[in-house]
Design an enzyme around this catalytic site. Structure first.
Site, PDB file in Angstrom:
ATOM      1  N   HIS A  42       0.823  -1.214   0.000  1.00 29.86           N
ATOM      2  CA  HIS A  42       0.000   0.000   0.000  1.00 29.86           C
ATOM      3  C   HIS A  42       0.857   1.263   0.000  1.00 29.86           C
ATOM      4  O   HIS A  42       0.520   2.252  -0.660  1.00 29.86           O
ATOM      5  CB  HIS A  42      -0.934   0.012   1.211  1.00 29.86           C
ATOM      6  N   HIS A  77      -9.200  -2.170  -5.522  1.00 31.05           N
ATOM      7  CA  HIS A  77      -8.112  -2.446  -4.583  1.00 31.05           C
ATOM      8  C   HIS A  77      -7.114  -3.430  -5.181  1.00 31.05           C
ATOM      9  O   HIS A  77      -5.909  -3.337  -4.914  1.00 31.05           O
ATOM     10  CB  HIS A  77      -8.651  -2.997  -3.257  1.00 31.05           C
ATOM     11  N   ASP A  97      -3.076  -2.865  -5.404  1.00 27.39           N
ATOM     12  CA  ASP A  97      -2.009  -3.820  -5.080  1.00 27.39           C
ATOM     13  C   ASP A  97      -1.094  -4.065  -6.275  1.00 27.39           C
ATOM     14  O   ASP A  97       0.136  -4.183  -6.129  1.00 27.39           O
ATOM     15  CB  ASP A  97      -2.610  -5.148  -4.616  1.00 27.39           C
ATOM     16  N   HIS A 120      -0.870 -11.415  -4.659  1.00 29.11           N
ATOM     17  CA  HIS A 120       0.521 -11.018  -4.446  1.00 29.11           C
ATOM     18  C   HIS A 120       1.522 -12.004  -5.051  1.00 29.11           C
ATOM     19  O   HIS A 120       2.559 -11.595  -5.572  1.00 29.11           O
ATOM     20  CB  HIS A 120       0.789 -10.846  -2.954  1.00 29.11           C
ATOM     21  N   HIS A 169     -27.366 -13.719 -11.278  1.00 22.68           N
ATOM     22  CA  HIS A 169     -27.622 -13.145 -12.618  1.00 22.68           C
ATOM     23  C   HIS A 169     -28.623 -13.998 -13.398  1.00 22.68           C
ATOM     24  O   HIS A 169     -28.244 -14.724 -14.306  1.00 22.68           O
ATOM     25  CB  HIS A 169     -26.303 -13.077 -13.381  1.00 22.68           C
TER      26      HIS A 169
END
Length: 459
Positions: A79, A235, A239, A262, A365
Site C-alpha cells: 500500500h 483495490h 495492489d 501477491h 444473474h
C-alpha cells in the site's frame, strides 16, 4: 521531452496499528537522492538496516508482500509503495520502528495525503521508463497476468472469488490524478470464512472493520458504505501498482489481470525486471490496444489464453472431448467455457458449451430469471477462437492472448438448459503473431451473440 526523477520535498510522519502484527508503528516518509529508488529502513533494529523495494528482495507472499534483506524484514509494503509509485515518486526512504507499516483504513489514501502534504520535487536525473516491446504473461490455474505493448500505463483487471461472488471488472489509464481519484481510496478486503485460518496463521492481529472490508455471504461488513461500487477490483489494481513497481522502473504497457494476487503479481514483476535488464531501452513495437470493459455499450473484452490443439485426423478435421479441452486450455472452473470441440477444418472451428442451472453466475444473474451474462458468451467465443488460431499456426508451446473484440451483438438471452454452438472462422493472420476471427454463438440454430475478435501470441 525528458521526464525527471522525483522525490519528496520534505519529511513527513504518521502512526497507526499494523494489520498482521497488531503493533503500533511510527512511519516516516523521507526524501532520497536520485537513482536510490524506494528504500525501507528499520529504525528499531541495530544499525537501522535498509531494504530496497525490489522484486529480488521479495519473501513471504501470503496475503501481503514482504521484503527481506539479511535478518531484516518488512511486511505488507504494497500500500505504501503503491501510493509512492501512483503519485510519481521515484525515490524515497520509508522509515519504520516496526516490521510492518500501519494499515490505516486499508487503502493508500492516508499515504497519498502524506505525499501531498510533503510535496514532490524534481531531481536532476532522468526517469527511466521501460517500454514493453514483447508481450509478457504469467498463468497460475485460473489466475493470469499479461502485459502488452501500450503507449502509456493501463491496467485492466477482473476480480472474482472462488464462489463467483462480486465478480468485478475495471480498466483505467493511470497517472497521479487518476490514481488519486479512482484507486487510492479502495480498501483491502477479506472473506468471513477465511478469518479463522488467517488468525491461526498468526495474521490480521490488528484487523478491524475500520481497516478492511469483510465479505460474509452476499453482504459487505464495513464501518462505512462502499466507496466505489466495484471497490474490490479497484483495490486489486492498487495492489498491482505496488507489486509491479518492484520490477525496478517505470514502464509503458497494458496490464491485463484476471484474479491477481501477491504471488502472481510478484512473478510478473520478476519477469518485467528480466525484460528491463535484457532490453533497458526497449521501445513499443506493436500498436496499442485498449481493452473495453465487459458488456459496456454492447462491447466487451476479457482474457483468453489457450494452448494449441494436438488432436488431428488425416483429412484435417479434428475434435476434442472434455479431457482434451482441459489439456488445451489453462482455464478451470468457473471460467472454462468450452465443453467439447466438434470440428476443426481449415480456418473454421465448431465447439459447444452446455449451460446448466449449476453455473455459479446464475446465483446472482438473475435469481428470479437466470440469464447467462453476455461477457461469458464472448469468453466462450474467445476460448474457442484461441484454440483455432494456435492450431492453424502450429505453435503448441505458446499462448493465444485475446486482445480485443468489436461488433459485439446480443440477439436473445441464453438460459439454463441451452446448448451453445460456437462457430469460429479465422479471417486473417499476420506473420503468425496476430490473428483476427469472427465468431457466433447459436442456440437451436438461432444466433444469440456474435463478435469480431483479435489475438496476439505470447510465449
Amino acid at each position: 521531452m525528458e521526464i525527471k526523477q522525483r522525490t519528496l520535498s520534505r519529511a513527513i510522519e504518521t502512526q497507526g496499528v499494523s494489520l498482521h502484527t497488531g503493533e503500533r508503528v511510527n512511519l516516516k516518509l523521507l526524501p532520497a537522492a536520485a537513482n536510490q529508488g524506494i528504500v525501507f529502513r528499520r529504525s528499531d533494529l541495530p544499525g537501522s538496516p535498509e531494504i530496497q523495494a525490489h522484486c529480488s528482495n521479495v519473501g513471504d507472499l501470503v496475503r501481503n508482500t514482504t521484503l527481506v534483506s539479511g535478518h531484516a524484514k518488512v511486511h505488507t509494503v504494497e500500500h505504501v509503495v503503491s501510493a509512492l509509485r501512483g503519485m510519481g515518486v521515484d525515490n524515497a526512504i520509508v522509515e519504520l520502528d516496526g516490521s510492518e507499516p500501519p494499515i490505516m483504513d486499508g487503502s493508500s489514501k492516508a499515504f497519498v495525503e502524506m505525499i501531498r502534504k510533503a510535496g514532490v520535487e524534481d531531481l536532476d536525473a532522468p526517469r527511466q521508463i521501460h517500454a514493453i516491446g514483447t508481450p509478457l504473461s504469467v498463468v497460475e490455474a485460473d489466475r493470469s497476468i499479461v502485459v502488452l505493448p501500450y503507449d502509456g500505463f493501463r491496467i485492466s483487471c477482473t476480480f472474482s472469488d472462488s464462489k463467483g461472488r462480486f465478480t468485478q471488472y475495471y480498466s483505467i489509464d493511470l497517472d497521479p490524478e487518476s490514481y488519486v481519484n479512482e484507486i487510492a481510496a479502495a480498501r483491502t478486503f477479506t472473506f468471513y470464512e477465511d478469518i479463522e485460518s488467517l488468525i491461526q496463521m498468526g495474521k490480521i492481529k490488528g484487523g478491524s472493520l475500520e481497516s478492511a472490508l469483510v465479505i460474509k455471504d452476499d453482504k459487505v461488513l464495513s464501518k462505512e458504505p462502499l466507496r466505489f461500487e466495484n471497490e474490490f477490483v479497484r483495490h486489486k489494481i492498487l495492489d498491482l501498482v505496488g507489486d509491479l513497481s518492484l520490477a525496478g522502473a517505470h514502464f509503458k504497457g497494458h496490464v491485463i489481470a484476471v484474479k491477481p494476487g501477491h504471488a502472481i503479481n510478484s512473478r510478473m514483476a520478476r519477469l518485467m525486471a528480466e525484460s528491463i535488464q535484457a532490453a533497458p531501452q526497449a521501445e513499443v513495437v506493436a500498436p496499442a490496444v485498449v481493452a473495453s470493459g465487459p458488456v459496456v455499450a454492447a462491447k466487451g473484452t476479457s482474457l483468453a489464453e489457450s494452448h494449441a490443439l494436438s488432436t488431428e485426423t488425416e483429412n484435417g478435421i479434428g475434435s476434442m472431448a472434455i479431457h482434451e479441452v482441459l489439456k488445451a486450455l489453462p482455464h478451470r472452473y468457473p471460467f472454462l467455457m468450452v465443453d467439447r470441440v466438434l470440428e476443426i477444418n481449415g480456418n473454421r472451428l465448431v465447439a459447444i458449451k452446455n449451460v446448466t442451472i449449476n453455473e455459479p453466475y446464475f446465483v446472482g444473474h438473475f435469481p428470479a430469471q437466470p440469464v447467462m451474462p453476455g461477457v461469458l458468451q464472448i469468453e466462450a467465443m474467445a476460448q474457442a477462437a484461441g484454440i483455432l488460431f494456435l492450431k492453424m499456426i502450429g505453435k503448441a508451446s505458446q499462448v493465444a492472448l485475446f486482445m480485443s473484440c468489436d461488433e459485439v451483438k446480443f440477439r436473445r438471452s441464453v438460459e439454463p438448459g441451452d446448448q451453445i454452438r460456437i462457430e469460429v472462422e479465422m479471417k486473417k493472420t499476420r506473420a503468425g503473431k496476430m490473428g483476427m476471427a469472427s465468431a457466433e454463438c447459436k442456440v437451436a440454430g438461432q444466433v444469440v451473440s456474435s463478435a469480431d475478435l483479435m489475438f496476439t501470441i505470447v510465449n
